[in-house]
Design an enzyme around this catalytic site. Structure first.
Site, short mmCIF file in Angstrom:
data_model
loop_
_atom_site.label_atom_id
_atom_site.label_comp_id
_atom_site.label_asym_id
_atom_site.label_seq_id
_atom_site.Cartn_x
_atom_site.Cartn_y
_atom_site.Cartn_z
N HIS A 268 0.85 -1.18 0.00
CA HIS A 268 0.00 0.00 0.00
C HIS A 268 0.89 1.23 0.00
CE1 HIS A 268 -3.13 2.84 1.15
NE2 HIS A 268 -3.96 1.95 0.66
N ASP A 319 -7.93 -5.61 -0.56
CA ASP A 319 -8.37 -6.40 -1.71
C ASP A 319 -8.02 -7.88 -1.60
OD1 ASP A 319 -9.51 -4.21 -3.08
OD2 ASP A 319 -7.50 -3.50 -3.54
C1 LIG Z 1 -0.40 -0.48 -4.07
C2 LIG Z 1 0.97 -0.22 -4.67
C3 LIG Z 1 0.80 0.29 -6.12
C4 LIG Z 1 1.67 0.83 -3.84
O1 LIG Z 1 2.98 0.79 -4.16
P1 LIG Z 1 3.99 2.05 -4.17
O2 LIG Z 1 4.08 2.66 -2.86
O3 LIG Z 1 3.67 2.94 -5.30
O4 LIG Z 1 5.31 1.27 -4.43
P2 LIG Z 1 5.97 0.89 -5.83
O5 LIG Z 1 4.98 0.39 -6.83
O6 LIG Z 1 6.79 2.06 -6.22
O7 LIG Z 1 6.86 -0.34 -5.36
C5 LIG Z 1 7.98 -0.21 -4.49
C6 LIG Z 1 8.71 -1.52 -4.41
O8 LIG Z 1 7.92 -2.49 -3.73
C7 LIG Z 1 7.62 -3.58 -4.59
N1 LIG Z 1 6.23 -3.94 -4.40
C8 LIG Z 1 5.20 -3.11 -4.11
N2 LIG Z 1 4.06 -3.80 -4.04
C9 LIG Z 1 4.38 -5.08 -4.29
C10 LIG Z 1 3.64 -6.27 -4.38
N3 LIG Z 1 2.30 -6.26 -4.19
N4 LIG Z 1 4.27 -7.42 -4.63
C11 LIG Z 1 5.61 -7.46 -4.82
N5 LIG Z 1 6.37 -6.36 -4.78
C12 LIG Z 1 5.76 -5.18 -4.52
C13 LIG Z 1 7.84 -3.04 -6.00
O9 LIG Z 1 8.12 -4.08 -6.93
C14 LIG Z 1 8.99 -2.12 -5.80
O10 LIG Z 1 10.17 -2.89 -5.68
P3 LIG Z 1 11.56 -2.36 -6.31
O11 LIG Z 1 11.84 -1.09 -5.54
O12 LIG Z 1 12.51 -3.48 -6.04
O13 LIG Z 1 11.29 -2.10 -7.76
C15 LIG Z 1 1.78 -1.54 -4.71
O14 LIG Z 1 2.03 -2.01 -3.42
C16 LIG Z 1 1.12 -2.61 -5.56
O15 LIG Z 1 1.26 -2.60 -6.79
N6 LIG Z 1 0.38 -3.57 -4.93
C17 LIG Z 1 -0.34 -4.56 -5.68
C18 LIG Z 1 -1.63 -3.99 -6.23
C19 LIG Z 1 -2.66 -3.79 -5.14
O16 LIG Z 1 -2.89 -4.67 -4.34
N7 LIG Z 1 -3.30 -2.63 -5.18
C20 LIG Z 1 -4.36 -2.29 -4.23
C21 LIG Z 1 -3.90 -1.24 -3.28
S1 LIG Z 1 -5.11 -0.96 -2.03
#
Ligand SMILES: CC(C)(COP(=O)(O)OP(=O)(O)OC[C@H]1O[C@@H](n2cnc3c(N)ncnc32)[C@H](O)[C@@H]1OP(=O)(O)O)[C@@H](O)C(=O)NCCC(=O)NCCS
Length: 382
Positions: A268, A319
């Protein structure tokens, strides 16, 4: 002209305060990362007050007393039927179109039939009336389209059922058990509001141009659809299906983590130590799994949750459990994100109204990284 400093740039707007709001606080009273709707902790709302009461709280600022609730509820029940034109449209839209895309079009169509269609975008009272109609009609719209796309006869809304029971009834043509109704209602309460998430931000940006509330909600639905936001509940279910059995779970997740696969339903942007909504829903998943006599998905989910939390420090978000919860209710996967939307519409509407009540155009800046100033060459010299 104001100049944006390079230091001001935050990719993904992480940590940027883009609005003030009195609707939700995701830092909790003690700053420990809890979730509150207008000062009430989510743990004190979920399972204790209905979706209708929560929607009233978000739209009107206070929890309703008995009379306010009776009147609000009566207005919602009365507004449930959808225009015939929308039902006709559902018969023409190809069956293969995802319900989330159809919902986006549905809200656009509902706008044309709203009795306040021509009210000024800043008319607070008209916006609250429109919000109430959207809360009532989006549920009917999602259920109606689902029945039509499956070749099933339409099930009209029933005025003697509450919001949660009526939705499940319109989908299944069967009144749900009390356990199912209560769990669905609770999931709607948990999905109703979440501060300045991407879809709420999109809705606020849209109406900050003094566009109307329906346009704001259409923007929000389009934004919610993506798998990094609301679409994650459908993706979370696909993970469980792909794993297939509890015996496969450990190997599957280790392989996925080794491949650096993004595991949907985990992580998140704001909650780094855990999403309080996921904790609440997990208990209800276990109870419903027992009710339907199938604990396979709980036994698949658990080792995945353990591995992602301990190895990646990424706890599950809302989710992850909601996908299982909706599966136990016999809801098909393509309805999971539309259900998120029909719950969240109350939060979106509250934000849109708050934005319009205290509006300033949202217009950020971009840092330019393209080619420097250059002359335009005649076409034959390019
Ligand atoms: C929600 C989300 C977009 C927030 O992420 P964020 O703060 O923007 O973080 P980033 O997308 O920049 O990711 C940061 C790092 O964590 C990792 N990471 C984040 N979420 C991850 C996940 N669900 N599974 C595996 N790795 C994950 C990324 O790969 C990244 O790794 P890196 O630095 O080695 O490239 C992200 O956690 C995600 O994509 N989750 C899955 C989708 C989801 O469940 N969304 C609903 C949210 S309520």
């Amino acid at each position: 002209m104001s100049h944006a400093s390079a230091d001001d740039y935050r990719p993904g707007l992480e940590g940027v305060i883009a609005s003030e709001t009195a609707i939700a606080n995701i830092e909790g009273a003690d700053g420990a990362g809890g979730l509150e709707y207008r000062g009430y902790r989510i743990e004190d709302l979920a399972g204790h007050v209905s979706y209708e009461q929560t929607a009233f709280l978000l739209l009107h600022g206070e929890l309703p007393n008995r009379q306010q609730l009776r009147e609000f509820d009566a207005r919602l029940r009365q507004a449930r039927p959808i225009p015939e034109a929308l039902v006709e449209l559902y018969q023409r839209i190809p069956k293969s179109i995802h319900p989330m895309d159809v919902l986006r079009s549905s809200v656009s169509v509902l706008a044309h039939f709203d009795p306040d269609a021509n009210a000024a975008p800043t008319d607070h009272a008209a916006n609250v009336r429109k919000a109430e109609r959207m809360i009532a009609q989006m549920a009917t719209a999602v259920a109606a389209r689902r029945r039509i796309s499956q070749g099933l006869p339409l099930v009209a809304p029933r005025a003697d059922l509450d919001h949660a029971a009526n939705f499940l009834y319109m989908v299944h043509d069967k009144v749900p058990s009390e356990a199912m109704r209560a769990a669905f209602d609770l999931s709607l309460v948990l999905y109703t509001e979440h501060e300045l998430n991407a879809s709420t931000f999109a809705a606020r940006v849209t109406v900050s141009t003094l566009s109307d509330i329906y346009s704001g909600i259409v923007s929000a639905i389009g934004t919610l659809k993506g798998p990094l936001h609301g679409g994650a509940n459908e993706e979370a279910w696909k993970v469980l299906e792909r794993v297939g059995s509890p015996e496969n779970a450990e190997k599957w997740i280790q392989d996925a983590l080794a491949r650096k696969q993004r595991i949907m339903g985990f992580g998140h942007r704001v909650y780094k130590t855990g999403d309080p909504r996921a904790t609440i829903l997990k208990t209800h998943c276990r109870a419903l799994a027992q009710e339907v006599g199938d604990d396979r998905w709980e036994r698949i989910a658990e080792p995945i949750e353990q591995a992602v939390t301990s190895q990646k420090m990424l706890p599950p978000n809302v989710d992850w459990p909601s996908a299982r919860l909706y599966h136990y209710m016999g809801l098909e996967i393509e309805l999971y994100t539309p259900i998120f939307a029909l719950a969240r519409v109350a939060g979106w509407a509250a934000h849109v109204i708050e934005q319009l009540d205290h509006n300033r155009l949202m217009r950020p800046r971009a840092r330019y990284i393209g080619p420097p100033h250059r002359p335009v060459k005649p076409i034959d010299q390019r």
